[in-house]
Design a protein around this motif. Structure first.
Motif, PDB file in Angstrom:
ATOM      1  N   THR A  34      10.401  98.491 107.170  1.00 26.56           N
ATOM      2  CA  THR A  34      10.212  99.918 107.444  1.00 26.56           C
ATOM      3  C   THR A  34       9.494 100.603 106.286  1.00 26.56           C
ATOM      4  O   THR A  34       8.593 101.432 106.501  1.00 26.56           O
ATOM      5  CB  THR A  34      11.581 100.579 107.724  1.00 26.56           C
ATOM      6  OG1 THR A  34      12.164  99.908 108.847  1.00 26.56           O
ATOM      7  CG2 THR A  34      11.432 102.050 108.030  1.00 26.56           C
TER       8      THR A  34
ATOM      9  N   ASN B  86      14.778 104.121 111.647  1.00 25.99           N
ATOM     10  CA  ASN B  86      14.489 104.432 110.234  1.00 25.99           C
ATOM     11  C   ASN B  86      13.033 104.819 110.004  1.00 25.99           C
ATOM     12  O   ASN B  86      12.746 105.692 109.185  1.00 25.99           O
ATOM     13  CB  ASN B  86      14.823 103.235 109.336  1.00 25.99           C
ATOM     14  CG  ASN B  86      16.312 102.949 109.297  1.00 25.99           C
ATOM     15  OD1 ASN B  86      17.121 103.799 109.667  1.00 25.99           O
ATOM     16  ND2 ASN B  86      16.686 101.760 108.881  1.00 25.99           N
TER      17      ASN B  86
ATOM     18  N   ASP C 279      12.642  99.805 116.328  1.00 24.54           N
ATOM     19  CA  ASP C 279      13.994  99.468 115.871  1.00 24.54           C
ATOM     20  C   ASP C 279      14.953 100.594 116.273  1.00 24.54           C
ATOM     21  O   ASP C 279      14.726 101.754 115.915  1.00 24.54           O
ATOM     22  CB  ASP C 279      13.973  99.311 114.343  1.00 24.54           C
ATOM     23  CG  ASP C 279      15.291  98.768 113.798  1.00 24.54           C
ATOM     24  OD1 ASP C 279      16.342  98.958 114.464  1.00 24.54           O
ATOM     25  OD2 ASP C 279      15.276  98.173 112.714  1.00 24.54           O
TER      26      ASP C 279
ATOM     27  N   ASP D 114       6.777  98.983 113.753  1.00 20.54           N
ATOM     28  CA  ASP D 114       7.899  98.577 112.900  1.00 20.54           C
ATOM     29  C   ASP D 114       8.914  97.829 113.763  1.00 20.54           C
ATOM     30  O   ASP D 114       9.533  98.412 114.653  1.00 20.54           O
ATOM     31  CB  ASP D 114       8.545  99.819 112.277  1.00 20.54           C
ATOM     32  CG  ASP D 114       9.616  99.451 111.255  1.00 20.54           C
ATOM     33  OD1 ASP D 114       9.491  98.393 110.602  1.00 20.54           O
ATOM     34  OD2 ASP D 114      10.578 100.226 111.099  1.00 20.54           O
TER      35      ASP D 114
HETATM   36 MG    MG Z   1      13.726  98.575 109.208  1.00 17.83          MG
END
Ligand code: MG
Ligand code: ADP
Length: 256
Positions: A17, A44, A40, A125
């Motif tokens: 991230t 984040n 995800d 991500d």
């Molecule tokens: Mg991450």
């Protein structure tokens, strides 16, 4: 041509991230148009890009289930200089729901195609697993950027990821390749890290990016301010190295 890259490594806490949001901010700094897709459920990358995941009406979950387009669900994050297709806990359910659906591994790919012309780079991500979510990322991408710490088991963990990428390349997405391995959280005073770094270069040659991201506390502090380190403290060593990495990335894709 739009470059679509996954930031992936099946291990958690290796810097995926941090790499995604800081590379995105670095690319934006050098004039590139960037979309970050958060795959995800922890969200984040969303929070770390200045977007409140709890306040989102539409997320990547809606895009995967085809109840929204990316054009509808993306958010322009002024503070960071790039767009964000966010994620939150709802995405954890997508894994189960997708299994029942047709084209379950190609849903993100189709959605990105519709907005690709708006961007120079799309950075995805990935979650810390080789799940159906990650598979959607890998099926959408031209390449994979692999952040890794130069630790003892790093090379061992890498072989699983390399095998997965080979399989996806052979069966699902012939465009997919490893763009490069990025050494992150690097501490040159630690001899073991230097040794692993040398091993990496011996094994993977020019697939190892020249830029090395040092361990830098400002990069770790930035997410609590909802910013990438590159925006939070541009003068820090960590931020500077990510801008350097963005420049290396632009040079690489132009040379390719
Ligand atoms: Mg991450
Ligand atoms: P992942 O997405 O792979 O789980 P993160 O990017 O969230 O990993 O990083 C894990 C932790 O390490 C976070 O707390 C992050 O702030 C910290 N971190 C990442 N890169 C660095 C770095 N170069 N220097 C210091 N801390 C870092």
């Amino acid at each position: 041509m739009t470059r679509i890259f996954c930031v992936a490594n099946q291990k958690g806490g290796v810097g995926k991230t941090t790499t995604t949001v800081n590379l995105a901010a670095g690319l934006a700094r050098v004039g590139q148009r960037v979309l970050v897709i958060d795959l995800d459920p922890q969200g984040n990358a969303t929070m770390g890009s200045g977007v409140d995941k709890r306040a989102l009406q539409l997320t990547v979950y809606d895009v995967l289930l085809e109840s929204a387009t990316i054009a509808e669900a993306r958010v322009k994050s002024e503070k960071v200089g790039y767009d964000v297709l966010g994620a939150n806990r709802e995405l954890a359910g997508a894994e189960v729901e997708l299994v029942e659906l047709e084209r379950r591994d190609k849903r993100l790919k189709g959605a990105i195609a519709a907005v690709a012309a708006d961007y120079d780079f799309v950075l995805i991500d990935c979650p810390p697993s080789l799940s159906l979510l990650t598979l959607n990322g890998l099926c959408s991408a031209h390449g994979v950027v692999v952040p890794m710490q130069c630790e003892y088991f790093a090379l061992e963990g890498l072989s699983d990821l390399v095998n997965t990428i080979k399989q996806v390349h052979a069966n699902l997405n012939p465009d997919l390749q490893i763009i490069g391995l990025l050494r992150v959280m690097f501490d040159p005073r630690i001899t073991l890290q230097q040794q692993v770094s040398e091993q990496l270069k011996a094994h993977f040659g020019d697939k190892v990016f020249n830029t090395v991201i040092p361990r830098n506390v400002r990069l770790a502090e930035a997410p609590s301010y909802g910013l990438p380190g590159v925006v939070f403290d541009p003068a820090s060593k960590g931020a500077q190295s990510f801008v350097e990495f963005a420049q290396e990335m632009v040079q690489r894709v132009e040379a390719a």
